[in-house]
Scaffold this active site. Structure first.
Site, PDB file in Angstrom:
ATOM      1  N   LYS A 123       1.132  -7.965  13.188  1.00 34.50           N
ATOM      2  CA  LYS A 123       0.012  -7.120  12.765  1.00 34.50           C
ATOM      3  C   LYS A 123      -1.221  -7.630  13.508  1.00 34.50           C
ATOM      4  CE  LYS A 123      -2.447  -5.469   8.668  1.00 34.50           C
ATOM      5  NZ  LYS A 123      -2.581  -5.444   7.224  1.00 34.50           N
TER       6      LYS A 123
ATOM      7  N   THR B 281       1.897  -4.421   4.543  1.00 30.97           N
ATOM      8  CA  THR B 281       1.860  -4.701   5.985  1.00 30.97           C
ATOM      9  C   THR B 281       1.458  -6.137   6.330  1.00 30.97           C
ATOM     10  OG1 THR B 281      -0.400  -3.880   6.098  1.00 30.97           O
ATOM     11  CG2 THR B 281       1.352  -2.321   6.633  1.00 30.97           C
ATOM     12  N   ASP B 282       0.753  -6.807   5.392  1.00 32.00           N
ATOM     13  CA  ASP B 282       0.185  -8.118   5.747  1.00 32.00           C
ATOM     14  C   ASP B 282       1.230  -9.120   6.237  1.00 32.00           C
ATOM     15  OD1 ASP B 282      -2.185  -7.052   5.016  1.00 32.00           O
ATOM     16  OD2 ASP B 282      -2.590  -8.407   3.345  1.00 32.00           O
TER      17      ASP B 282
ATOM     18  N   THR C 263       0.813  -1.218   0.000  1.00 35.04           N
ATOM     19  CA  THR C 263       0.000   0.000   0.000  1.00 35.04           C
ATOM     20  C   THR C 263       0.848   1.269   0.000  1.00 35.04           C
ATOM     21  OG1 THR C 263      -1.803  -1.113   1.095  1.00 35.04           O
ATOM     22  CG2 THR C 263      -1.736   1.249   1.367  1.00 35.04           C
TER      23      THR C 263
END
Ligand code: GLU
Length: 428
Positions: free
Chosen positions: A241, A162-163, A86
């Protein structure tokens, strides 16, 4: 029939049976027309419902203003290695394509504050969603970091989706033995061109930390709260996360963050920064087969036997480290079979227990279930590794050491992935 001959990035107006909408045309598939609205969201519209489409303006590629960034010899030099996600999605929004073109000039144009903190170099390593990364990409990134160390960089920032950012941070922490510069992974939950984006602060804090710290390791830099004020520097092998959309999605697990950094460059450490000795050495991943199996009610033994050709397996058990292995009545005979399959597997390959609880430690001494699992050779008792770090560590150990040694090494603290003592507030 309405004609759809537009190019990605063209500004258009669509009239459907219900409304008129304007936005950017995005690459669209078969029967769905994708429009990027002014608020940044994509809207899929069924082509059947479209009555009229009007071109408002053609897409014009923006060229970065400056061609060369002046270097300030008083500032540290940082290389940004881009992997996608992202944080790199500004380019998606404009062109509809997925080719990141983040040169230092473009970055400084987007985030001019960075210029006051560091000299920036940047290059694209890959451009992908982080869920698509694998062990090969970890090796590639480690080699790119090595190049930067040799070229004299004061630090490296890796921009990343970020995943799976916490898998990559763990992998790099294991690969990069004797790393003597900060390598900071930075992601963002909202893309760089949205008003609510967390990208700018995450990058500014990462640059501030590299510029003002003697840190020599891999870490993650992400928002410390919902506010746009400061970021945590989080430990590479003990973070996760924990939220799908909040800016402060990343938390340290069973330990404190390494530091809190703010926009102005103030750093508050909560962990000691250790200095390393020796030469940088890369211990890379090989193509080993490791899986993660999560315990759940109604488990079938074939879920376990599926892993018979694997090199290692992580069991994400319940609570203190349990699996459904007890036959207690006529409806639980399958549990006995789960136990038999786990026994077979644990004799052949390292099978390591972690917990679905995320926080806390594995303790397979408390209940008979845990004791039975230990007796058949399930490893992991007493450890407080996250499932993700345990998975990466097991694959890395199997890539670099003999299988017999991996059974022992999984319980040794190699890259701060195991905390000997969990602070009291994590215990109760
Ligand atoms: N799933 C994507 C990734 O992890 C987008 C999410 C993000 O970048 O935060 O790369």
């Amino acid at each position: 029939m309405v004609k759809f001959n537009f190019n990605p990035g063209d500004k258009i107006e669509i009239t459907t049976k219900k409304e008129a909408l304007s936005g950017l045309f995005m690459p669209s598939k078969e029967n769905t027309f994708i429009l990027k609205l002014d608020n940044g969201y994509n809207l899929g519209i069924d082509k059947k419902n479209i009555k009229k489409v009007k071109l408002l303006s053609k897409y014009k590629e923006k060229k970065p203003k400056s061609s060369k960034v002046k270097q300030n010899s008083k500032l540290p030099t940082i290389t940004i290695l881009h992997t996608g996600g992202t944080i790199a999605s500004k380019v998606d929004y404009e062109t509809g394509g997925v080719i990141a073109r983040f040169s230092p000039e473009e970055l400084l144009e987007m985030f001019p504050e960075l210029k006051k903190i560091v000299n920036l170099k940047s290059r694209l390593v890959s451009n992908m969603w982080s869920e698509d990364l694998n062990f090969q990409h970890y090796n590639l990134l480690a080699k790119e970091v090595e190049k930067e160390v040799k070229a004299g960089a004061d630090g490296v920032i890796i921009t990343h989706g970020t995943d799976t950012l916490h898998y990559t941070s763990s992998a790099l922490a294991f690969i990069l033995e004797n790393l003597k510069i900060p390598v900071i992974l930075v992601g963002s939950q909202r893309s760089s061109d949205r008003g609510s984006s967390d990208a700018a602060l995450n990058l500014i804090c990462a640059c501030n930390f590299i510029a003002n710290s003697k840190f020599q390791d891999v870490a993650i830099c992400m928002h410390s709260s919902m506010e746009d004020e400061s970021c945590y520097i989080l430990p590479a092998t003990k973070s996760r996360k924990l939220h799908s959309s909040r800016r402060d999605a990343f938390k340290a697990i069973n330990t404190d963050p390494i530091a809190l950094v703010d926009k102005q460059g103030k750093i508050e450490y909560s962990q000691k920064v250790k200095q390393k000795k020796g030469k940088l050495n890369l211990r890379l991943f090989k193509e080993v087969k490791v899986g993660i199996l999560k315990a759940h009610p109604n488990m079938l033994s074939k879920e376990v036997s599926f892993y018979k050709d694997y090199d290692g397996l992580i069991l994400e058990g319940t609570g203190l480290g349990h699996f459904p292995i007890n036959k207690t009545d006529s409806s639980t005979t399958e549990n006995e079979k789960v136990f038999t399959e786990l026994k077979k597997l644990s004799k052949k390959i390292p099978v390591v227990m972690t917990s679905q609880c995320i926080f806390g430690r594995i303790n397979m001494n408390v209940y008979t279930t845990g004791r039975k699992l230990q007796e058949i050779g399930v490893l992991g008792n007493g450890l407080d590794m996250t499932t993700e770090t345990a998975f990466i560590k097991l694959a890395w150990l199997l890539s670099n050491f003999k299988k017999q040694d991996v059974f022992e090494l999984i319980s040794e603290n190699i890259s701060n992935e195991i905390n000997e003592r969990i602070k009291d507030d994590f215990l109760e």
